[in-house]
Motif scaffolding. Structure first.
Motif, PDB file in Angstrom:
ATOM      1  N   UNK A  20       0.825  -1.215   0.000  1.00 20.82           N
ATOM      2  CA  UNK A  20       0.000   0.000   0.000  1.00 20.82           C
ATOM      3  C   UNK A  20       0.857   1.263   0.000  1.00 20.82           C
ATOM      4  N   UNK A  21       1.987   1.248   0.714  1.00 22.24           N
ATOM      5  CA  UNK A  21       2.880   2.412   0.714  1.00 22.24           C
ATOM      6  C   UNK A  21       3.503   2.635  -0.654  1.00 22.24           C
ATOM      7  N   UNK A  22       3.841   1.527  -1.341  1.00 22.91           N
ATOM      8  CA  UNK A  22       4.416   1.671  -2.677  1.00 22.91           C
ATOM      9  C   UNK A  22       3.431   2.350  -3.612  1.00 22.91           C
ATOM     10  N   UNK A  23       2.191   1.837  -3.651  1.00 18.51           N
ATOM     11  CA  UNK A  23       1.197   2.423  -4.545  1.00 18.51           C
ATOM     12  C   UNK A  23       0.749   3.806  -4.074  1.00 18.51           C
ATOM     13  N   UNK A  24       0.581   3.977  -2.765  1.00 11.91           N
ATOM     14  CA  UNK A  24       0.145   5.277  -2.246  1.00 11.91           C
ATOM     15  C   UNK A  24       1.157   6.369  -2.496  1.00 11.91           C
ATOM     16  N   UNK A  25       2.453   6.050  -2.351  1.00 12.17           N
ATOM     17  CA  UNK A  25       3.497   7.057  -2.554  1.00 12.17           C
ATOM     18  C   UNK A  25       3.784   7.342  -4.018  1.00 12.17           C
ATOM     19  N   UNK A  26       3.197   6.560  -4.915  1.00 11.19           N
ATOM     20  CA  UNK A  26       3.258   6.918  -6.330  1.00 11.19           C
ATOM     21  C   UNK A  26       2.338   8.098  -6.629  1.00 11.19           C
ATOM     22  N   UNK A  27       1.386   8.328  -5.722  1.00  7.34           N
ATOM     23  CA  UNK A  27       0.372   9.361  -5.940  1.00  7.34           C
ATOM     24  C   UNK A  27       0.500  10.511  -4.950  1.00  7.34           C
ATOM     25  N   UNK A 143      12.875  -0.488   7.062  1.00  8.52           N
ATOM     26  CA  UNK A 143      13.541  -0.794   5.793  1.00  8.52           C
ATOM     27  C   UNK A 143      12.509  -0.951   4.678  1.00  8.52           C
ATOM     28  N   UNK A 144      11.434  -1.677   4.938  1.00  9.65           N
ATOM     29  CA  UNK A 144      10.394  -1.894   3.933  1.00  9.65           C
ATOM     30  C   UNK A 144       9.725  -0.577   3.528  1.00  9.65           C
ATOM     31  N   UNK A 145       9.462   0.290   4.505  1.00 11.79           N
ATOM     32  CA  UNK A 145       8.836   1.570   4.193  1.00 11.79           C
ATOM     33  C   UNK A 145       9.719   2.413   3.294  1.00 11.79           C
ATOM     34  N   UNK A 146      11.010   2.450   3.584  1.00 13.99           N
ATOM     35  CA  UNK A 146      11.917   3.241   2.759  1.00 13.99           C
ATOM     36  C   UNK A 146      12.098   2.627   1.376  1.00 13.99           C
ATOM     37  N   UNK A 147      12.115   1.290   1.301  1.00 13.74           N
ATOM     38  CA  UNK A 147      12.190   0.646  -0.006  1.00 13.74           C
ATOM     39  C   UNK A 147      10.946   0.981  -0.821  1.00 13.74           C
ATOM     40  N   UNK A 148       9.785   0.959  -0.171  1.00 11.40           N
ATOM     41  CA  UNK A 148       8.536   1.297  -0.859  1.00 11.40           C
ATOM     42  C   UNK A 148       8.568   2.735  -1.382  1.00 11.40           C
ATOM     43  N   UNK A 149       9.061   3.649  -0.552  1.00 10.94           N
ATOM     44  CA  UNK A 149       9.124   5.055  -0.955  1.00 10.94           C
ATOM     45  C   UNK A 149      10.071   5.244  -2.133  1.00 10.94           C
TER      46      UNK A 149
END
Length: 423
Positions: A20-27, A143-149
């Motif tokens: 969700x962070x990956x897709x949300x931070x695309x927007x 780590x996962x949050x930063x990778x997603x961002x």
């Protein structure tokens, strides 16, 4: 401890947060540009401020009710509202309909949904973890949050302008998937002690009032000092997206990478290099630093790491030498990677079982408050030279470290009390 040894709730939450962070931070990070183009910069700035305010208010409400009715219900409410917001945003930017005002309102609803669910998520992670596993959980989650961002920044920057509808459609689908997974697989984790506490209070007053619960939190002097210290320390880093970025873009023009070299760089590309370096360092070094710190909860290591982080960002406030800027950014990032898990572990010692979500709701406001301070710094920076701003920001961080150090004896006493009870 590895990811697969975590409680099932933790594994699910980390995996779903990554998606969700990956897709949300695309927007989400690009929406300010969208609103500036469609509604004007004044409305865009006002909307950002209102969104932060809504997130703070909803976090206060979410924290209270997560301690009353349970973590899972508040998570479902937050994720349900996020799914609704993304779905409406998708239709408002579809080939059949376009409405910037509707998109703006749904962005605010997303902020509110974040506030409602965030304290419950944080409390749930505490519920199902022990002191020896929390550092590993926070390290891997961080780590996962930063990778997603980092992934989202690359994809979003490329696709946002021309494929906003498709990005929103993907975000809506993932939000719905996360809602379904939470509903079907996530288990309630609110401790029985908390349920019993609420039941006892309910017999006396029929309900635990929100005002009474937060009054209890605000009377906890050690926690409030810890909270204020966290705001001051984090605000130093937040200047990267505000004063530091603006200052570098304005002051650096054709600067040689090293004295005597012909290769030069301007300020704006250098800001991009620094942000990329920070993201890549977090992704590549966080697990390595975590292994070095395994079993080490020495508060002196945490304080030294905080100082390294503050010194690194303070140099970025006034420095103009590109290579030194990159080196000090690396120092600041290593300091951040070192102190964040240790500081988060200390936080858990401050929080009583019956009010975990309420405490975490106030703590979740720290990053928002730090962001506001960095905004004020950008205003002040328009009147003061960089060297004075560097000293001001350095002192802000040092005061935060001193405040945190002042409550460490209280934390040690609480830890010893818990150990004695366990024996």
């Amino acid at each position: 401890m590895t990811f697969f040894q975590f409680h099932p709730n933790v594994r699910l939450r980390i995996a779903m947060s990554f998606l969700t962070n990956t897709l949300g931070n695309m927007v989400t990070p690009f929406m300010s540009i969208y609103f500036a183009r469609t509604l004007g910069t004044t409305i865009a700035g006002t909307a950002t401020t209102i969104s932060i305010g809504l997130a703070l208010i909803s976090a206060t409400i979410g924290g209270h009710y997560a301690d009353r009715i349970g973590r899972k219900k508040m998570m479902l409410l937050g994720e349900g509202l996020a799914t609704l917001a993304y779905t409406v945003m998708t239709f408002a930017n579809s080939p059949l309909w376009h409405s910037a005002i509707t998109t703006l309102m749904m962005t605010m609803l997303c902020s509110a949904s974040w506030g409602l669910s965030k304290p419950a998520v944080e409390a749930m992670l505490i519920d199902v973890s022990g002191p020896d596993t929390r550092k590993a959980i926070y390290r891997i989650s961080y780590w996962c949050n930063n990778l997603a961002i980092s992934i989202a920044a690359i994809i979003g920057g490329y696709f946002f302008s021309d494929y906003l509808f498709e990005l929103l459609l993907a975000a809506s689908g993932m939000s719905l998937f996360s809602l379904i997974v939470t509903a079907l697989l996530m288990k309630e984790t609110m401790p029985e002690a908390s349920k019993s506490f609420n039941a006892i209070v309910a017999k006396v007053s029929n309900r635990v009032t929100m005002l009474g619960r937060y009054a209890e939190v605000l009377r906890d002097r050690t926690f409030i000092v810890y909270l204020i210290a966290s705001v001051l320390i984090v605000s130093v880093e937040m200047n990267m997206t505000g004063y530091i970025g603006v200052r570098l873009a304005q002051d650096i023009h054709h600067a040689p990478w090293l004295p005597g070299l012909t290769a030069t760089i301007d300020g704006l590309p250098l800001v991009g290099f620094l942000r990329t370096e920070n993201t890549l360092a977090v992704v590549l070094l966080s697990l390595f630093v975590g292994r070095l710190l395994k079993g080490n909860s020495d508060t002196r290591v945490m304080l030294v790491a905080m100082l390294a982080n503050i010194i690194g960002y303070s140099y970025l406030v006034f420095g103009n030498q590109p290579v030194l800027l990159l080196l000090l950014m690396l120092l600041a990032t290593i300091g951040e990677l070192t102190y964040v898990p240790l500081k988060q572990t200390l936080l858990i010692q401050l929080i009583p079982d019956h009010a975990r979500s309420s405490y975490m709701a106030l703590y979740s406001m720290a990053s928002r408050a730090a962001l506001m301070i960095s905004g004020v710094n950008m205003i002040i920076g328009g009147f003061l030279p960089p060297s004075v701003m560097a000293l001001f920001i350095l002192l802000t961080g040092l005061i935060g470290v001193a405040m945190l150090a002042s409550v460490l004896p209280s934390l040690k006493e609480k830890k010893e009390e818990v150990r004695q009870v366990a024996i």
